[in-house]
Design an enzyme around this catalytic site. Structure first.
Site, PDB file in Angstrom:
ATOM      1  N   GLU A 176     -37.924  30.679 -38.779  1.00  0.00           N
ATOM      2  CA  GLU A 176     -37.234  29.741 -37.882  1.00  0.00           C
ATOM      3  C   GLU A 176     -35.754  30.084 -37.739  1.00  0.00           C
ATOM      4  O   GLU A 176     -34.884  29.217 -37.831  1.00  0.00           O
ATOM      5  CB  GLU A 176     -37.420  28.310 -38.386  1.00  0.00           C
ATOM      6  CG  GLU A 176     -38.882  27.880 -38.364  1.00  0.00           C
ATOM      7  CD  GLU A 176     -39.115  26.504 -38.954  1.00  0.00           C
ATOM      8  OE1 GLU A 176     -38.137  25.864 -39.383  1.00  0.00           O
ATOM      9  OE2 GLU A 176     -40.278  26.068 -39.005  1.00  0.00           O
ATOM     10  N   GLU A 201     -47.274  28.134 -39.019  1.00  0.00           N
ATOM     11  CA  GLU A 201     -46.894  27.007 -39.865  1.00  0.00           C
ATOM     12  C   GLU A 201     -47.147  25.739 -39.074  1.00  0.00           C
ATOM     13  O   GLU A 201     -46.386  25.370 -38.191  1.00  0.00           O
ATOM     14  CB  GLU A 201     -45.434  27.071 -40.307  1.00  0.00           C
ATOM     15  CG  GLU A 201     -45.075  25.922 -41.253  1.00  0.00           C
ATOM     16  CD  GLU A 201     -43.606  25.908 -41.630  1.00  0.00           C
ATOM     17  OE1 GLU A 201     -43.095  26.975 -42.038  1.00  0.00           O
ATOM     18  OE2 GLU A 201     -42.985  24.841 -41.493  1.00  0.00           O
TER      19      GLU A 201
END
Length: 978
Positions: free
Chosen positions: A193, A281
């Site tokens: 991220e 995820e």
């Protein structure tokens, strides 16, 4: 431990070869070979399962161990730990996961804590650090075919830049460590991220090939999907070298983060690359509530987005529960001292796919879709046999349906085994149940499915439902006195129950003349932050539910110039350590301060003492008794203050960043009697209302106020809002002599802190008498309402008459009833003082508002519209800096006496007013200042009072606000006029 099952395929065609006895429980959840039950309208749907059909390869279902989410699992008693691991990884027992994704640690707070780096400087590598290697070994022991996936969150501070050649060297050294441990890494990502650096992925691919890891697939980009889903695919379309470097496109939460996951997203660019698409995820939400969203995503990933891999964060909820998203995962394991754990329905949702398939099976596109009534189904076939599996979820079905399956294309005509899970009940007894088999006649069979279920239809056999369960009481606390001298911890190891929030602590030989083992902060260069989370190195230990009358002490030795800290009564640790801290520097400066849930410090006392220096041992101490907080150094009192900002919680150690210090002989001892409470297991609860719907991964039902968990809570209904007063009533099971109640508010910035209350008791549940009432401060501390004298009662009711937030629910994290005398807690600790008893507020309908600056959509009148989900905000596009003011025309002249300021309530602190002036006017031209001051940059309601002054106009002059902005959700003007 299921040692006899390891290495055994989960797919055993013969019914007689199941390795564990299958559980068969009669149920009416599914009707096979027949039409729908009488009285229901079946929406018939025909599904053709064609063995020759095309579709993408299934890559598996996995879990993500990262952000310290698995930390407490390591410290579980061996039996319970093995049972938990079996539920996660053992074939034919529980989730039977295909993939384990682990964090490549960076010694930084990466969600619920920090994980150790294997390479803290460019010239040292330690392949033994941390617990992910242990977890990988346990997973592989149970399933030798499990795939491993490594990904870094933060980065060591020695990197030249976040995206640099150092990152590639770091990842290669971790790959070498994996090889030393005997692991083959199937998948590797570059960063979590943090965007996507094209050259880093290309260089990573080249480095893997050059170092003998050509079989490892590169995954990109591990970013949150919204709003630009699969953005990395757009970059690859015009960049063949980038595209060739990446084997798998992995994005996060493609069915939208912590939602019901009804729709999953893909882009044309991602599909056009013809690479495997993964939800690398996917937040599972809490281990119970998340089962339904997970069930949708398991099917809709493929139907909506052609996603073939589903990896869930967290693997399990194994971190301290004074964190807002505690319990997130496939199961719960956050009480290592007792061995308590829970297996939630999410485990069985995974099992509906994993126990009937294997990676490499192929989806059948013609048999993967939605039914007319709203169910979803996916079909897969084995690449090696004629077996097939169909997974059906009916969570959004409007009615029961009879589904007809036509089987063709060389697929098996053996009986089809049917397993079902009812996700509309709270019990797990009706999860993953083996139903009677269905015979296939002339290549066809029927199955009737009910709403709210997951079903698996499969020609495979050998599946089973694990039966182990914890015998511990969820209310059992870690005992005090509690001591840790670290002498039983292996050098380089983690001390039991210690969880690093930031930095890296390890057991090492004690420095100087002290013998034995000490605990040392090891990281000497600040790591590169992940998502801006930064603080001094800190480690936490203890039960977050500890009653706060205790004394904690620890020996500390600074190896470098700086400071050491001891923390106590830590009641929340979301990227902060909310509690009391005593800090001492090497040159003798000390301070006692309180930190809140947002990481803001309030200094309570400070001074100077004889310099402790470096390389000498000194003992830090904190003593708590009610609202009295005492800081100590070497047994001598530094300061004693009165404060009630924190009343319960665990303890912690902190070092100035980034310096080394050692700790030894930590002791937590009682400093006064802790009250005894009626065990929650002996009571039930009801409420005037509750929010039972899934809201960002949790529900807020009344039973969550008595479940001994700090991350779960009851909230009165707020969608739509149920007006206060709202109440919760506890049935104690029998009549008892009780002395008061203890109220624990949310550990987060959630709304609904009860500020005004009444307590009632009853012996029959019908006639209630008031026994207490009062106000509580707007803090996250546990509050008490002691009774003036003991009362015999079976029923105890807490009624909330005022609460904070927007909408304004009543919120209870835990509610306890004392059977021993209960000292009163809750003196002013908010910094703003108790709420004034304003007699009246000018009706907003009679007011108008104007402002010196306003953003379209955030006009001045939004501050008086009665809706605290809207707001006035100064212009931010284009940006107009404070100071700015908002002026209220009251519609008539009043004897004004105060202002009520409600900051924005959407979780964003931008624009919370911190410095203000208030002036009044009779004509709207000439204004006189009546009050000025400062407010904390948090979402609690703020007040300003002044002597009654006749005025028609009131101006709030916002001098400063958080992050350079000013705003107001609601403003009220108090008056004393008759």
């Amino acid at each position: 431990m299921l040692s006899d099952m390891r290495g055994t395929s989960r797919l055993v065609r013969s019914l007689g070869l199941g390795m564990v006895a299958m559980v068969t429980v009669p149920t009416a959840a599914v009707t096979v070979g027949a039409q729908a039950p009488a009285g229901q309208v079946a929406a018939d749907h025909v599904v053709t399962i064609d063995g020759g059909d095309s579709g993408r390869a299934f890559d598996g279902v996995g879990g993500v161990s990262a952000g310290a989410s698995s930390r407490l699992l390591v410290d579980y008693p061996e039996q319970e730990r093995d049972e938990i691991l079996d539920y996660l990884f053992a074939p034919a027992y529980g989730a039977a996961l295909d993939v384990l994704k682990v964090e490549i640690g960076g010694d930084i707070d990466s969600t619920a804590g920090a994980e150790a780096s294997h390479m803290r400087s460019p010239d040292e590598v330690d392949c033994s650090r941390g617990y992910e290697w242990w977890l990988m070994a346990e997973a592989q022991e149970r399933n030798p075919d499990i795939a491993f996936y490594g990904l870094p969150w933060g980065a060591p501070g020695w990197f030249e830049e976040y995206w640099s050649a150092d990152r590639i060297d770091y990842l290669m050294s971790w790959m070498d460590c994996a090889k030393q441990h005997g692991f083959e890494i199937d998948y590797l990502g570059a960063a979590n991220e943090s965007g996507a650096d094209r050259d880093s992925y290309v260089n990573l691919r080249n480095a893997l090939d050059a170092n003998g890891y050509s079989d490892t697939d590169v995954v990109a980009s591990d970013n949150h999907a919204p709003p630009d889903y699969w953005f990395v695919a757009d970059q690859m379309q015009d960049d063949p070298e980038f595209a060739d470097a990446v084997d798998v496109l992995g994005e996060h939460d493609v069915c939208v983060w912590r939602t019901e996951q009804r729709t999953c997203h893909v882009s044309e660019a991602a599909l056009a690359l013809d690479k495997p698409l993964w939800d690398s995820e996917n937040s599972t939400q809490d281990y119970v509530v998340g089962a339904q969203p997970l069930a949708r995503a398991m099917n809709r990933h493929y139907i909506d987005a052609q996603v073939t891999g589903n990896l869930n964060w967290a693997l399990l909820g194994a971190w301290y529960d004074n964190f807002p998203i505690g319990g997130t995962g496939l199961m719960l394991a956050d009480r290592p001292w007792s061995g308590y754990y829970e297996v939630g329905p999410s485990i069985w949702v995974d099992a509906h796919t994993t126990q009937f398939t294997d990676p490499g099976w192929r989806y059948l596109d013609g048999a993967s879709d939605y039914t007319p009534a709203g169910a979803s189904y996916v079909s897969l076939r084995s690449p090696e046999t004629d077996d097939y599996t169909v997974v059906i979820e009916t969570l959004d079905s409007t009615t029961a349906e009879t589904l007809t399956f036509d089987v063709t294309g060389g697929l098996s005509t053996d009986p089809v085994h049917v397993w079902s899970t009812d996700l509309e009940t709270a019990s797990t007894e009706d999860d993953f149940i083996d139903q009677e088999s269905v015979d296939v006649h002339d290549g066809s069979f029927d199955v009737t499915v009910e709403p709210g279920h997951v079903y698996t239809l499969s020609t495979t056999a050998g599946q089973a439902k694990g039966s182990a369960q914890s015998s511990a009481d969820p209310g059992e606390q870690l005992q005090v006195p509690y001591t840790e001298d670290f002498d039983d911890v292996d050098t380089g190891g983690l001390a039991p129950y210690f969880s690093d929030v930031h930095g890296g602590f390890e057991a090492v030989p004690c420095a100087g003349d002290r013998e034995g083992t000490c605990y040392q902060q090891m990281v000497t260069q600040e790591p590169m932050s992940w998502h801006g989370h930064s603080m001094s190195p800190t480690t936490m230990v203890g039960d977050p539910r500890w009653w706060g009358n205790y004394e904690v002490g620890v020996d500390a030795r600074m190896l470098d110039a700086g400071y050491v800290e001891l923390a106590g009564r830590v009641d929340s640790q979301q990227h902060a350590v909310a509690g009391y801290h005593v800090q001492v520097t090497h040159d003798g400066e000390w301070r006692l301060y309180s930190q809140d849930v947002q990481g803001e410090d309030t200094e309570l006392a400070s001074g100077e003492t004889a310099p402790p220096g470096t390389n000498s041992w000194h003992r830090l101490g904190l003593r708590f008794r009610g609202e009295t907080v005492t800081a100590l150094l070497d047994g001598e009192e530094l300061a004693t203050v009165e404060d009630a900002s924190h009343t319960t919680g665990q303890v912690g150690l902190r070092v100035s960043g980034w310096n080394r210090a050692q700790f030894d002989d930590l002791r937590v001892t009682p400093n006064g009697p802790a009250p005894r409470f009626v065990p929650h297991s002996q009571m039930t609860a009801t409420a005037t209302s509750e929010h039972a719907g899934n809201d960002a991964g949790h529900t807020y039902t009344v039973d969550e106020a008595i479940d001994d968990r700090l991350w779960s809570e009851w909230r009165s209904e707020y969608a739509p809002p149920a007006p206060l007063p709202q109440s919760i009533t506890l049935d104690l099971g029998r009549t008892r002599q009780v002395h008061g109640v203890a109220y624990t508010p949310p550990v987060t910035r959630a709304p609904g802190l009860i500020t005004s209350y009444e307590v009632y008791t009853s012996q029959d549940g019908h006639d209630f008498a008031q026994v207490a009432s009062g106000r509580w401060d707007e803090t996250r501390a546990t509050k008490t309402a002691p009774f003036s004298e003991p009362v015999k009662a079976r029923y105890v009711r807490l009624q909330a008459t005022e609460a904070t937030g927007c909408p304004q629910p009543a919120t209870v994290t835990e509610l306890n009833v004392a059977t021993t005398p209960l000292a009163e807690l809750g003196a002013d600790g908010s910094g703003d003082g108790p709420a004034p008893e304003f007699p009246a507020v000018v009706p907003r309908a009679e007011m108008s508002a104007s402002a010196t600056s306003q953003q379209p959509g955030y006009e001045a009148d939004k501050a008086i519209d009665g809706d605290c989900q809207t707001m006035w905000h100064q212009s931010f596009d284009p940006y107009e800096a404070p100071p700015q003011s908002i002026t209220f025309d009251l519609g008539d002249t009043y004897d004004t006496s105060g202002l009520v300021y409600e900051p924005r309530q959407d979780g964003n602190r931008n624009g919370m007013i911190t410095d203000y002036e208030i002036s009044v006017s009779s004509d709207g031209e000439t204004f006189t200042e009546v009050q000025a001051g400062q407010w904390a940059a948090d979402d609690t309601t703020k007040y300003a009072e002044w002597s009654a002054t006749a005025a028609r106009y009131v101006r709030l002059h916002a001098l400063e606000g958080f992050n350079g902005h000013v705003s107001a959700a609601e403003v009220g003007i108090a008056h004393t006029s008759e």
